[in-house]
Design a protein around this motif. Structure first.
Motif, PDB file in Angstrom:
ATOM      1  N   GLY B  47     -28.851 -16.949  31.832  1.00 44.32           N
ATOM      2  CA  GLY B  47     -27.671 -17.052  30.984  1.00 44.32           C
ATOM      3  C   GLY B  47     -26.328 -16.775  31.653  1.00 44.32           C
ATOM      4  N   ALA B  48     -26.317 -16.531  32.977  1.00 44.34           N
ATOM      5  CA  ALA B  48     -25.039 -16.251  33.657  1.00 44.34           C
ATOM      6  C   ALA B  48     -24.104 -17.461  33.602  1.00 44.34           C
ATOM      7  CB  ALA B  48     -25.292 -15.844  35.106  1.00 44.34           C
ATOM      8  N   CYS B  49     -24.668 -18.647  33.414  1.00 45.91           N
ATOM      9  CA  CYS B  49     -23.879 -19.887  33.426  1.00 45.91           C
ATOM     10  C   CYS B  49     -23.457 -20.317  32.030  1.00 45.91           C
ATOM     11  CB  CYS B  49     -24.690 -21.001  34.084  1.00 45.91           C
ATOM     12  SG  CYS B  49     -26.172 -21.400  33.119  1.00 45.91           S
ATOM     13  N   THR B  50     -23.599 -19.428  31.041  1.00 46.35           N
ATOM     14  CA  THR B  50     -23.325 -19.809  29.644  1.00 46.35           C
ATOM     15  C   THR B  50     -21.850 -20.164  29.435  1.00 46.35           C
ATOM     16  OG1 THR B  50     -25.107 -18.407  28.855  1.00 46.35           O
ATOM     17  CG2 THR B  50     -23.447 -19.038  27.227  1.00 46.35           C
ATOM     18  N   ILE B  51     -21.640 -21.301  28.804  1.00 45.38           N
ATOM     19  CA  ILE B  51     -20.293 -21.740  28.404  1.00 45.38           C
ATOM     20  C   ILE B  51     -20.392 -22.244  26.958  1.00 45.38           C
ATOM     21  CG2 ILE B  51     -19.638 -22.438  30.751  1.00 45.38           C
ATOM     22  CD1 ILE B  51     -20.092 -25.394  29.677  1.00 45.38           C
ATOM     23  N   LEU B  52     -19.260 -22.602  26.373  1.00 44.54           N
ATOM     24  CA  LEU B  52     -19.310 -23.229  25.050  1.00 44.54           C
ATOM     25  C   LEU B  52     -19.120 -24.729  25.214  1.00 44.54           C
ATOM     26  CD1 LEU B  52     -17.032 -20.900  22.874  1.00 44.54           C
ATOM     27  CD2 LEU B  52     -19.517 -20.796  23.111  1.00 44.54           C
ATOM     28  N   MET B  53     -20.022 -25.491  24.608  1.00 39.24           N
ATOM     29  CA  MET B  53     -19.852 -26.944  24.576  1.00 39.24           C
ATOM     30  C   MET B  53     -19.780 -27.337  23.113  1.00 39.24           C
ATOM     31  SD  MET B  53     -21.850 -29.932  26.615  1.00 39.24           S
ATOM     32  CE  MET B  53     -23.294 -30.353  25.668  1.00 39.24           C
ATOM     33  N   ASP B  54     -18.668 -27.907  22.703  1.00 40.19           N
ATOM     34  CA  ASP B  54     -18.435 -28.234  21.292  1.00 40.19           C
ATOM     35  C   ASP B  54     -18.762 -27.042  20.388  1.00 40.19           C
ATOM     36  OD1 ASP B  54     -17.579 -30.809  21.970  1.00 40.19           O
ATOM     37  OD2 ASP B  54     -19.638 -31.557  22.005  1.00 40.19           O
ATOM     38  N   GLY B  55     -18.354 -25.865  20.824  1.00 41.99           N
ATOM     39  CA  GLY B  55     -18.494 -24.656  20.012  1.00 41.99           C
ATOM     40  C   GLY B  55     -19.839 -23.959  20.104  1.00 41.99           C
ATOM     41  N   LYS B  56     -20.784 -24.556  20.853  1.00 40.82           N
ATOM     42  CA  LYS B  56     -22.109 -23.957  20.959  1.00 40.82           C
ATOM     43  C   LYS B  56     -22.325 -23.389  22.362  1.00 40.82           C
ATOM     44  CE  LYS B  56     -23.612 -25.655  16.960  1.00 40.82           C
ATOM     45  NZ  LYS B  56     -23.613 -24.735  15.829  1.00 40.82           N
ATOM     46  N   ALA B  57     -22.937 -22.215  22.419  1.00 42.39           N
ATOM     47  CA  ALA B  57     -23.245 -21.622  23.720  1.00 42.39           C
ATOM     48  C   ALA B  57     -24.389 -22.403  24.373  1.00 42.39           C
ATOM     49  CB  ALA B  57     -23.656 -20.160  23.536  1.00 42.39           C
ATOM     50  N   VAL B  58     -24.170 -22.847  25.589  1.00 38.33           N
ATOM     51  CA  VAL B  58     -25.196 -23.598  26.318  1.00 38.33           C
ATOM     52  C   VAL B  58     -25.250 -23.111  27.761  1.00 38.33           C
ATOM     53  CG1 VAL B  58     -24.968 -25.680  24.888  1.00 38.33           C
ATOM     54  CG2 VAL B  58     -23.595 -25.462  26.974  1.00 38.33           C
ATOM     55  N   LYS B  59     -26.379 -23.396  28.423  1.00 41.15           N
ATOM     56  CA  LYS B  59     -26.550 -22.984  29.811  1.00 41.15           C
ATOM     57  C   LYS B  59     -26.167 -24.143  30.718  1.00 41.15           C
ATOM     58  CE  LYS B  59     -29.713 -19.300  28.778  1.00 41.15           C
ATOM     59  NZ  LYS B  59     -31.063 -18.714  28.806  1.00 41.15           N
ATOM     60  N   SER B  60     -25.027 -23.990  31.419  1.00 43.04           N
ATOM     61  CA  SER B  60     -24.469 -25.128  32.144  1.00 43.04           C
ATOM     62  C   SER B  60     -25.237 -25.467  33.417  1.00 43.04           C
ATOM     63  CB  SER B  60     -22.987 -24.887  32.448  1.00 43.04           C
ATOM     64  OG  SER B  60     -22.832 -23.735  33.253  1.00 43.04           O
ATOM     65  N   CYS B  61     -26.222 -24.634  33.793  1.00 41.48           N
ATOM     66  CA  CYS B  61     -27.058 -24.988  34.950  1.00 41.48           C
ATOM     67  C   CYS B  61     -28.128 -25.991  34.552  1.00 41.48           C
ATOM     68  CB  CYS B  61     -27.707 -23.753  35.565  1.00 41.48           C
ATOM     69  SG  CYS B  61     -29.169 -23.175  34.662  1.00 41.48           S
ATOM     70  N   THR B  62     -28.325 -26.179  33.253  1.00 41.28           N
ATOM     71  CA  THR B  62     -29.374 -27.081  32.799  1.00 41.28           C
ATOM     72  C   THR B  62     -28.765 -28.228  32.002  1.00 41.28           C
ATOM     73  OG1 THR B  62     -30.872 -25.208  32.849  1.00 41.28           O
ATOM     74  CG2 THR B  62     -31.688 -27.113  31.684  1.00 41.28           C
ATOM     75  N   LEU B  63     -27.577 -28.612  32.437  1.00 42.26           N
ATOM     76  CA  LEU B  63     -26.901 -29.779  31.888  1.00 42.26           C
ATOM     77  C   LEU B  63     -26.322 -30.552  33.057  1.00 42.26           C
ATOM     78  CD1 LEU B  63     -25.096 -28.011  29.005  1.00 42.26           C
ATOM     79  CD2 LEU B  63     -25.858 -30.353  28.773  1.00 42.26           C
ATOM     80  N   LEU B  64     -26.325 -31.857  32.929  1.00 43.67           N
ATOM     81  CA  LEU B  64     -25.639 -32.678  33.920  1.00 43.67           C
ATOM     82  C   LEU B  64     -24.185 -32.801  33.489  1.00 43.67           C
ATOM     83  CD1 LEU B  64     -28.359 -35.466  34.028  1.00 43.67           C
ATOM     84  CD2 LEU B  64     -27.965 -33.725  35.804  1.00 43.67           C
ATOM     85  N   ALA B  65     -23.294 -32.892  34.469  1.00 46.59           N
ATOM     86  CA  ALA B  65     -21.878 -33.077  34.129  1.00 46.59           C
ATOM     87  C   ALA B  65     -21.704 -34.334  33.275  1.00 46.59           C
ATOM     88  CB  ALA B  65     -21.038 -33.161  35.408  1.00 46.59           C
ATOM     89  N   VAL B  66     -22.491 -35.385  33.565  1.00 45.48           N
ATOM     90  CA  VAL B  66     -22.349 -36.625  32.786  1.00 45.48           C
ATOM     91  C   VAL B  66     -22.705 -36.432  31.317  1.00 45.48           C
ATOM     92  CG1 VAL B  66     -22.599 -38.316  34.659  1.00 45.48           C
ATOM     93  CG2 VAL B  66     -24.654 -37.371  33.578  1.00 45.48           C
TER      94      VAL B  66
END
Lengths: 288, 156
Positions: B47-66
């Motif tokens: 969870g160190a990479c947690t950000i908000l995407m459209d208001g929801k907390a998500v783990k940005s290491c398990t998302l592609l930038a695209v």
């Protein structure tokens, strides 16, 4: 940790996704939330040459009351299912399973369709959809077909879906007033995957179990319904002693090949199946 | 082949061309220079990479930038306004909610979503909401107190 290179395609409709699947065949993978696929791609356990994004398709994220059943779009997140008042009221088993998947961040991205199509033997939804008696809708070049949950899970990470098909909807029957359901699991302390998970649905008529559906995940290479437990409880009243007797039948079928790994031996998994069958059924008994 | 993406990060519109396999966390850190978001386990556990995407907390290491094309992102850098710490950040300061600080941005972003949805969480609810965030200094007790501090301040 980067995945191996791939070409990225954004599907804007189910038809577009199917035509891309038809074009690239086994070189392609669909990605929705990506929380099963991306970890595998980062470890190079999966190296698709083409990734087809279906999160970009409008209209795959919904939870709708259809009378006899609730229709859930395959792109619906675990978080949306966990928080759905409609499901809590009409098929509470599903929100209960969704609420214990991974952690809040994972539940915000992961989708029910993705989890089912991935068919991880330790995932939570497979047991839940089996106990719920769900129907899964797949769309391919030749149109739509409806697959009963019982026929969907074929082998480890293998489903009845053709590589040119896309799972679009999950239909869960609405429970009646004299039916209760529950899902409980023994999670792995780090991954939160189920070492053993048990989903059950029990209908009482005249204080006797007229319908019993019990399904396990984490125990074998696919989730399965356990007829040993179901048969032992059907026709019986629902109390601690009948539940205990039925739970002792869990994971005893000769055809069953119980998984064994660093975390849990075969014997321990079989033991946990009995423990969790009992706990799940006791929770159901207390809900009547 | 690089793919054009357009998204909003901390209120600013960003347009770039990215390789499809670029992870969102690396896009934020290496392309945009927003190094507040950390890479911990890189396996969607810590969870160190947690950000908000459209208001929801998500783990940005398990998302592609695209996958973030068209989305609105908020990282820990986007919380402070006009040089004033956000109440959650202030809580971590006041209640000694960090030791080494590595998990802190992710903790703060996960707590952000919790307090948006549940402004008065119980201690149990706070611990449950932070289930996807590890603190390897094991400073959980003060992290919970920090979130309680923030809840109190936000409700004032």
């Amino acid at each position: 940790m980067y995945p191996a290179p791939f070409e990225y395609h954004r599907a804007r409709s189910v038809d577009e996704a199917i035509s891309l699947l038809s074009q690239y065949g086994s070189d392609a993978k669909l990605i929705a939330g990506g929380h099963s696929l991306l970890p595998m791609m980062k470890l190079r356990l999966a190296t698709p040459a083409h990734l087809i994004d279906i999160r970009t398709i409008d209209g795959l994220q919904y939870i709708e009351d259809k009378g006899d059943y609730i229709a859930i779009g395959a792109g619906t997140s675990h978080a949306a299912i966990e928080k759905s008042d409609l499901l809590k009221q009409k098929m509470p088993l599903l929100p209960q399973a969704a609420a214990v998947i991974g952690d809040p961040q994972v539940r915000n991205m992961g989708t029910i369709g993705g989890s089912l199509a991935h068919a991880d033997p330790a995932a939570d939804y497979p047991a839940a959809v089996l106990a719920a008696g769900a129907q899964l809708v797949a769309v391919g070049e030749d149109g739509e077909r409806v697959i009963p949950a019982e026929e969907f899970f074929v082998e480890l990470f293998q489903t009845d879906l053709d590589e040119r098909e896309i799972l679009t909807e999950i239909r869960v029957p609405v429970i009646s007033g004299n039916t209760r359901g529950a899902y409980l699991k023994f999670p792995h302390p780090a991954s939160r995957f189920a070492i053993v998970g048990c989903a059950a649905l029990v209908t009482l008529e005249n204080n006797v179990c007229s319908d019993v559906r019990v399904a396990f995940t984490g125990v074998a290479s696919t989730a399965f319904r356990d007829s040993g437990v179901e048969d032992a409880l059907r026709g019986q009243p629902l109390n601690e002693s009948t539940i205990q007797k039925a739970a002792e039948q869990a994971a005893e079928s000769d055809e069953l090949e119980i998984m064994e790994d660093n975390f849990a031996s075969e014997d321990y998994r079989r033991h946990l199946a009995k423990v969790y069958a009992k706990r799940t059924l006791m929770q159901i008994a207390s809900a009547f | 082949m690089e793919i054009p993406i357009k998204l909003t990060v901390n209120g600013e519109v960003v347009e770039r061309r990215v390789e499809p396999r670029l992870l969102l966390v690396n896009f934020l850190r290496d392309v945009l220079g927003l190094t507040g978001t950390h890479v911990g386990c890189d396996t969607s556990s810590c969870g160190a990479c947690t950000i908000l995407m459209d208001g929801k907390a998500v783990k940005s290491c398990t998302l592609l930038a695209v996958q973030a094309d068209g989305a609105e992102l908020v990282t820990v850098e986007g919380l402070a306004k006009n040089g004033e710490l956000h109440p959650i950040q202030e809580g971590f300061w006041q209640e000694h909610g960090l030791q080494c600080g590595f998990c802190t941005p992710g903790m703060i972003m996960a707590a952000y979503q919790l307090l948006e949805e549940n402004p008065n969480p119980s201690e149990e609810e706070i611990r449950h909401a932070l289930e996807g965030n590890y603190c390897r200094c094991t400073g959980y007790h003060n992290i919970v107190k920090s979130v309680q501090y923030a809840a109190k301040k936000l409700n004032r």
